[in-house]
Enzyme design. Structure first.
Site, PDB file in Angstrom:
ATOM      1  N   GLY A  17       0.942  -1.374   0.039  1.00 20.36           N
ATOM      2  CA  GLY A  17       0.038   0.000  -0.062  1.00 20.36           C
ATOM      3  C   GLY A  17       0.776   1.283  -0.151  1.00 20.36           C
ATOM      4  N   GLY A  20       1.998   3.095  -6.114  1.00 21.12           N
ATOM      5  CA  GLY A  20       1.153   2.802  -7.158  1.00 21.12           C
ATOM      6  C   GLY A  20      -0.385   2.438  -6.631  1.00 21.12           C
ATOM      7  NE  ARG A  69       9.605 -12.384  -1.180  1.00 20.71           N
ATOM      8  CZ  ARG A  69      10.500 -11.906  -1.931  1.00 20.71           C
ATOM      9  NH1 ARG A  69      10.905 -12.660  -3.016  1.00 20.71           N
ATOM     10  NH2 ARG A  69      11.099 -10.667  -1.638  1.00 20.71           N
ATOM     11  CG  PHE A  99      10.887 -10.636 -14.079  1.00 19.19           C
ATOM     12  CD1 PHE A  99      10.853 -11.618 -14.735  1.00 19.19           C
ATOM     13  CD2 PHE A  99      10.864 -11.000 -12.671  1.00 19.19           C
ATOM     14  CE1 PHE A  99      11.335 -12.949 -14.423  1.00 19.19           C
ATOM     15  CE2 PHE A  99      11.273 -12.210 -12.354  1.00 19.19           C
ATOM     16  CZ  PHE A  99      11.523 -12.909 -13.017  1.00 19.19           C
ATOM     17  CE1 TYR A 149      -0.561 -12.200 -15.702  1.00 15.94           C
ATOM     18  CE2 TYR A 149      -0.583 -10.236 -17.334  1.00 15.94           C
ATOM     19  CZ  TYR A 149      -0.109 -11.000 -16.016  1.00 15.94           C
ATOM     20  OH  TYR A 149       0.889 -10.485 -15.178  1.00 15.94           O
TER      21      TYR A 149
HETATM   22  C1  HXC Z   1      14.482 -12.553 -14.868  1.00 18.16           C
HETATM   23  C2  HXC Z   1      14.773 -12.014 -12.879  1.00 18.16           C
HETATM   24  C3  HXC Z   1      14.596 -10.639 -12.966  1.00 18.16           C
HETATM   25  C4  HXC Z   1      14.404 -10.227 -14.482  1.00 18.16           C
HETATM   26  C5  HXC Z   1      14.857 -10.777 -11.092  1.00 18.16           C
HETATM   27  N1  HXC Z   1      14.932 -12.033 -11.403  1.00 18.16           N
HETATM   28  N2  HXC Z   1      14.584  -9.909 -11.821  1.00 18.16           N
HETATM   29  N3  HXC Z   1      14.707 -12.797 -13.829  1.00 18.16           N
HETATM   30  N4  HXC Z   1      14.423 -11.266 -15.523  1.00 18.16           N
HETATM   31  N5  HXC Z   1      13.950  -8.926 -14.802  1.00 18.16           N
HETATM   32  C6  HXC Z   1      15.453 -13.250 -10.646  1.00 18.16           C
HETATM   33  C7  HXC Z   1      16.658 -13.133 -10.034  1.00 18.16           C
HETATM   34  O1  HXC Z   1      17.684 -13.624 -11.084  1.00 18.16           O
HETATM   35  C8  HXC Z   1      16.607 -14.226  -8.988  1.00 18.16           C
HETATM   36  O2  HXC Z   1      16.475 -15.505  -9.480  1.00 18.16           O
HETATM   37  C9  HXC Z   1      15.105 -14.025  -8.582  1.00 18.16           C
HETATM   38  O3  HXC Z   1      14.390 -13.366  -9.475  1.00 18.16           O
HETATM   39  C10 HXC Z   1      14.914 -13.168  -7.280  1.00 18.16           C
HETATM   40  O4  HXC Z   1      15.596 -12.011  -7.700  1.00 18.16           O
HETATM   41  P1  HXC Z   1      15.849 -10.786  -6.232  1.00 18.16           P
HETATM   42  O5  HXC Z   1      16.407  -9.710  -7.047  1.00 18.16           O
HETATM   43  O6  HXC Z   1      16.500 -11.524  -5.027  1.00 18.16           O
HETATM   44  O7  HXC Z   1      14.475 -10.708  -6.013  1.00 18.16           O
HETATM   45  P2  HXC Z   1      13.608  -9.626  -4.956  1.00 18.16           P
HETATM   46  O8  HXC Z   1      14.574  -8.755  -4.378  1.00 18.16           O
HETATM   47  O9  HXC Z   1      12.769 -10.770  -4.093  1.00 18.16           O
HETATM   48  O10 HXC Z   1      12.768  -8.946  -5.862  1.00 18.16           O
HETATM   49  C11 HXC Z   1      11.553  -9.396  -6.691  1.00 18.16           C
HETATM   50  C12 HXC Z   1      11.261  -9.032  -7.970  1.00 18.16           C
HETATM   51  C13 HXC Z   1      11.332  -7.263  -8.056  1.00 18.16           C
HETATM   52  C14 HXC Z   1      10.036  -9.197  -8.417  1.00 18.16           C
HETATM   53  C15 HXC Z   1      12.223  -9.476  -8.820  1.00 18.16           C
HETATM   54  O11 HXC Z   1      11.294  -6.906  -9.224  1.00 18.16           O
HETATM   55  C16 HXC Z   1      10.558  -6.696  -7.183  1.00 18.16           C
HETATM   56  O12 HXC Z   1      10.747  -6.451  -5.939  1.00 18.16           O
HETATM   57  N6  HXC Z   1       9.191  -6.307  -7.744  1.00 18.16           N
HETATM   58  C17 HXC Z   1       7.866  -5.544  -6.700  1.00 18.16           C
HETATM   59  C18 HXC Z   1       7.332  -4.793  -7.739  1.00 18.16           C
HETATM   60  C19 HXC Z   1       6.747  -5.200  -8.906  1.00 18.16           C
HETATM   61  O13 HXC Z   1       7.172  -6.189  -9.555  1.00 18.16           O
HETATM   62  N7  HXC Z   1       5.529  -4.441  -9.334  1.00 18.16           N
HETATM   63  C20 HXC Z   1       5.204  -4.835 -10.738  1.00 18.16           C
HETATM   64  C21 HXC Z   1       3.868  -5.427 -10.586  1.00 18.16           C
HETATM   65  S1  HXC Z   1       2.876  -5.144 -12.168  1.00 18.16           S
HETATM   66  P3  HXC Z   1      17.791 -16.413  -9.294  1.00 18.16           P
HETATM   67  O14 HXC Z   1      17.434 -17.632  -9.666  1.00 18.16           O
HETATM   68  O15 HXC Z   1      19.004 -15.823  -9.853  1.00 18.16           O
HETATM   69  O16 HXC Z   1      18.223 -16.538  -7.888  1.00 18.16           O
HETATM   70  C22 HXC Z   1       1.883  -6.514 -12.104  1.00 18.16           C
HETATM   71  C23 HXC Z   1       1.068  -6.052 -13.409  1.00 18.16           C
HETATM   72  C24 HXC Z   1       0.858  -6.867 -14.510  1.00 18.16           C
HETATM   73  O17 HXC Z   1       2.042  -7.420 -11.719  1.00 18.16           O
HETATM   74  C25 HXC Z   1      -0.227  -6.594 -15.477  1.00 18.16           C
HETATM   75  C26 HXC Z   1       0.039  -5.308 -16.166  1.00 18.16           C
HETATM   76  C27 HXC Z   1      -0.851  -4.953 -17.667  1.00 18.16           C
HETATM   77  P1  NAP Z   2       3.763  -1.467  -7.748  1.00 13.72           P
HETATM   78  O1  NAP Z   2       3.715   0.003  -7.677  1.00 13.72           O
HETATM   79  O2  NAP Z   2       5.294  -1.917  -7.917  1.00 13.72           O
HETATM   80  O3  NAP Z   2       3.383  -2.159  -6.305  1.00 13.72           O
HETATM   81  C1  NAP Z   2       3.540  -3.183  -5.792  1.00 13.72           C
HETATM   82  C2  NAP Z   2       3.889  -3.071  -4.279  1.00 13.72           C
HETATM   83  O4  NAP Z   2       4.135  -4.384  -3.551  1.00 13.72           O
HETATM   84  C3  NAP Z   2       4.923  -2.145  -3.735  1.00 13.72           C
HETATM   85  O5  NAP Z   2       4.489  -1.212  -2.789  1.00 13.72           O
HETATM   86  C4  NAP Z   2       5.810  -3.291  -3.231  1.00 13.72           C
HETATM   87  O6  NAP Z   2       6.531  -2.478  -2.152  1.00 13.72           O
HETATM   88  C5  NAP Z   2       5.087  -4.194  -2.469  1.00 13.72           C
HETATM   89  N1  NAP Z   2       5.781  -5.375  -2.648  1.00 13.72           N
HETATM   90  C6  NAP Z   2       6.393  -6.223  -3.706  1.00 13.72           C
HETATM   91  N2  NAP Z   2       7.032  -7.392  -3.175  1.00 13.72           N
HETATM   92  C7  NAP Z   2       6.501  -7.393  -1.929  1.00 13.72           C
HETATM   93  C8  NAP Z   2       6.563  -8.411  -0.912  1.00 13.72           C
HETATM   94  N3  NAP Z   2       7.352  -9.505  -1.047  1.00 13.72           N
HETATM   95  N4  NAP Z   2       6.031  -8.118   0.229  1.00 13.72           N
HETATM   96  C9  NAP Z   2       5.531  -6.993   0.562  1.00 13.72           C
HETATM   97  N5  NAP Z   2       5.325  -6.042  -0.335  1.00 13.72           N
HETATM   98  C10 NAP Z   2       5.560  -6.378  -1.396  1.00 13.72           C
HETATM   99  O7  NAP Z   2       2.861  -1.984  -8.742  1.00 13.72           O
HETATM  100  P2  NAP Z   2       1.241  -1.658  -9.071  1.00 13.72           P
HETATM  101  O8  NAP Z   2       1.209  -1.363 -10.607  1.00 13.72           O
HETATM  102  O9  NAP Z   2       0.745  -0.573  -8.226  1.00 13.72           O
HETATM  103  O10 NAP Z   2       0.393  -3.214  -8.789  1.00 13.72           O
HETATM  104  C11 NAP Z   2      -0.306  -3.354  -7.600  1.00 13.72           C
HETATM  105  C12 NAP Z   2      -1.305  -4.449  -7.980  1.00 13.72           C
HETATM  106  O11 NAP Z   2      -2.061  -4.455  -8.958  1.00 13.72           O
HETATM  107  C13 NAP Z   2      -0.223  -5.719  -8.063  1.00 13.72           C
HETATM  108  O12 NAP Z   2      -0.879  -6.885  -7.596  1.00 13.72           O
HETATM  109  C14 NAP Z   2      -0.360  -6.000  -9.671  1.00 13.72           C
HETATM  110  O13 NAP Z   2      -0.146  -7.244 -10.209  1.00 13.72           O
HETATM  111  C15 NAP Z   2      -1.658  -5.330 -10.168  1.00 13.72           C
HETATM  112  N6  NAP Z   2      -1.976  -4.934 -11.348  1.00 13.72           N
HETATM  113  C16 NAP Z   2      -1.250  -3.737 -12.098  1.00 13.72           C
HETATM  114  C17 NAP Z   2      -1.555  -3.527 -13.082  1.00 13.72           C
HETATM  115  C18 NAP Z   2      -0.963  -2.321 -13.642  1.00 13.72           C
HETATM  116  O14 NAP Z   2      -1.054  -2.017 -14.979  1.00 13.72           O
HETATM  117  N7  NAP Z   2      -0.368  -1.534 -12.982  1.00 13.72           N
HETATM  118  C19 NAP Z   2      -2.236  -4.267 -14.115  1.00 13.72           C
HETATM  119  C20 NAP Z   2      -3.077  -5.436 -13.662  1.00 13.72           C
HETATM  120  C21 NAP Z   2      -2.602  -5.843 -12.016  1.00 13.72           C
HETATM  121  P3  NAP Z   2       8.157  -2.859  -1.692  1.00 13.72           P
HETATM  122  O15 NAP Z   2       8.847  -3.114  -2.974  1.00 13.72           O
HETATM  123  O16 NAP Z   2       8.625  -1.872  -0.843  1.00 13.72           O
HETATM  124  O17 NAP Z   2       7.903  -4.103  -0.960  1.00 13.72           O
END
Ligand code: HXC
Ligand code: NAP
Length: 286
Positions: A17, A20, A69, A99, A149
């Protein structure tokens, strides 16, 4: 549609929260009377988010550093929330990771990282919150943010997210039935693209990609965060007390792209198409 007391006295936890869409929902809920708990991994993000939320309403706002987690930490956080606020009414499973990757290049660690955050994280929060509600004979409400999806199609290049979000949707429906007897509702929202920094930095590499992405949406625009927040408000409110196990798509029609004749609209301007349709009508009369 909403009055300033729509969520009055409800204490709601939004995971992720601090940024985004989670932050947008939190601000909306606060403006409608809710008390807000937000969690995430980054303290500074939560603190900044909390200030924005607090400026929207009079309710209590608290932050919790928690990686969803970690089941034990989630369990501890739910206890802390109940201590800090006195009770807890709602949970929004919003935290996610994602990603772009060719699936053949995924490492097991990459797959696990996303599935752990999205599926296990949502289970952990739902399970701990659900047990709190059941043990205390309280009604409650869980909303999970999935993706379009998650159902039917899956998606190329985001395999871990597609698998995990499908799991969250299945959890939502399974528990909606199983826990209805306890007065616990579970629903989901499937958003299409809503530009946020978190999503765009990981899923939209450049301008040409962005143009193609936008062109897929029949409404011709992205979603506005407020539109999502309004839908979430309704589902979290008592107005939706009889809705459970539902997944509401909010995507400007993007998910409907598979319609068999939808492609026709891309062949020529609408007026020209109408000329073709009318000519066919005349031919068919003969
Ligand atoms: C391939 C990747 C990668 C990438 C990380 N990894 N990034 N693999 N491509 N771009 C792999 C690493 O190599 C590692 O595997 C494992 O993932 C864990 O990496 P860490 O960096 O240790 O991960 P962590 O710190 O836990 O971070 C998690 C994360 C990071 C998901 C990778 O991007 C993150 O913190 N994201 C949070 C916010 C986010 O993603 N928001 C977007 C949501 S949008 P190995 O095997 O090397 O150990 C969404 C909307 C969808 O969901 C719909 C849109 C229309
Ligand atoms: P975002 O800004 O990246 O938000 C993700 C949030 O989750 C961040 O505040 C992040 O904070 C937190 N987070 C990630 N990993 C976490 C963990 N392990 N434990 C606790 N918190 C964690 O992305 P967003 O676009 O707002 O997406 C919000 C939701 O909407 C997600 O479920 C996404 O799949 C969904 N969604 C988004 C879109 C879009 O177009 N934006 C479309 C479809 C669905 P920290 O990194 O500080 O933990």
């Amino acid at each position: 549609m909403f009055t300033s007391d729509t969520l009055k006295n409800k204490t709601i936890l939004i995971t992720g929260g601090g940024s985004g869409l989670g932050l947008e929902m939190a601000k909306k809920f606060a403006s409608l009377g809710a008390n807000l708990a937000i969690c995430g991994r980054t303290e500074s993000k939560l603190e900044n988010g909390a200030k924005e939320i607090a400026s929207e309403g009079d309710g209590q706002v608290e932050t919790y550093v928690c990686d969803v987690r970690d089941y034990d930490r989630v369990d501890e956080m739910i206890s802390e929330i109940v201590t800090d606020f006195g009770d807890m009414d709602g949970l929004v499973n919003n935290a996610a990771g994602n990603f772009l990757a060719a699936s053949e290049d995924l490492t097991p660690g990459g797959f696990k990282a996303i599935v752990d955050i999205v599926l296990h994280g949502s289970f952990n929060c739902t399970h701990c919150f659900g047990n709190y509600l059941i043990d205390n004979e309280r009604k409650g409400n869980v909303l999970s943010i999935v993706t379009t999806y998650a159902e039917d199609t899956g998606s190329a290049f985001v395999l871990p997210s597609a698998c995990a979000k499908s799991g969250v949707l299945t959890m939502t429906r399974s528990l909606a039935y199983e826990w209805a007897t306890y007065g616990i509702r579970l629903n989901a929202i499937a958003p299409g693209p809503f530009p946020t920094e978190g999503a765009w930095t990981r899923l939209v590499p450049d301008k040409s990609f962005e143009e193609k992405f936008l062109a897929k949406i029949p409404a011709g625009r992205y979603g506005e965060p407020d539109e999502l927040a309004n839908l979430a408000t309704f589902l979290m409110s008592d107005m939706a007390d009889y809705i459970t196990g539902e997944c509401v798509v909010i995507d400007g029609g993007e998910k409907l792209a598979a319609g068999q004749f939808n492609f026709i609209d891309q062949l020529a301007p609408r007026e020209k198409l109408k000329g073709v349709f009318n000519a066919m009508k005349e031919t068919n009369k003969q």
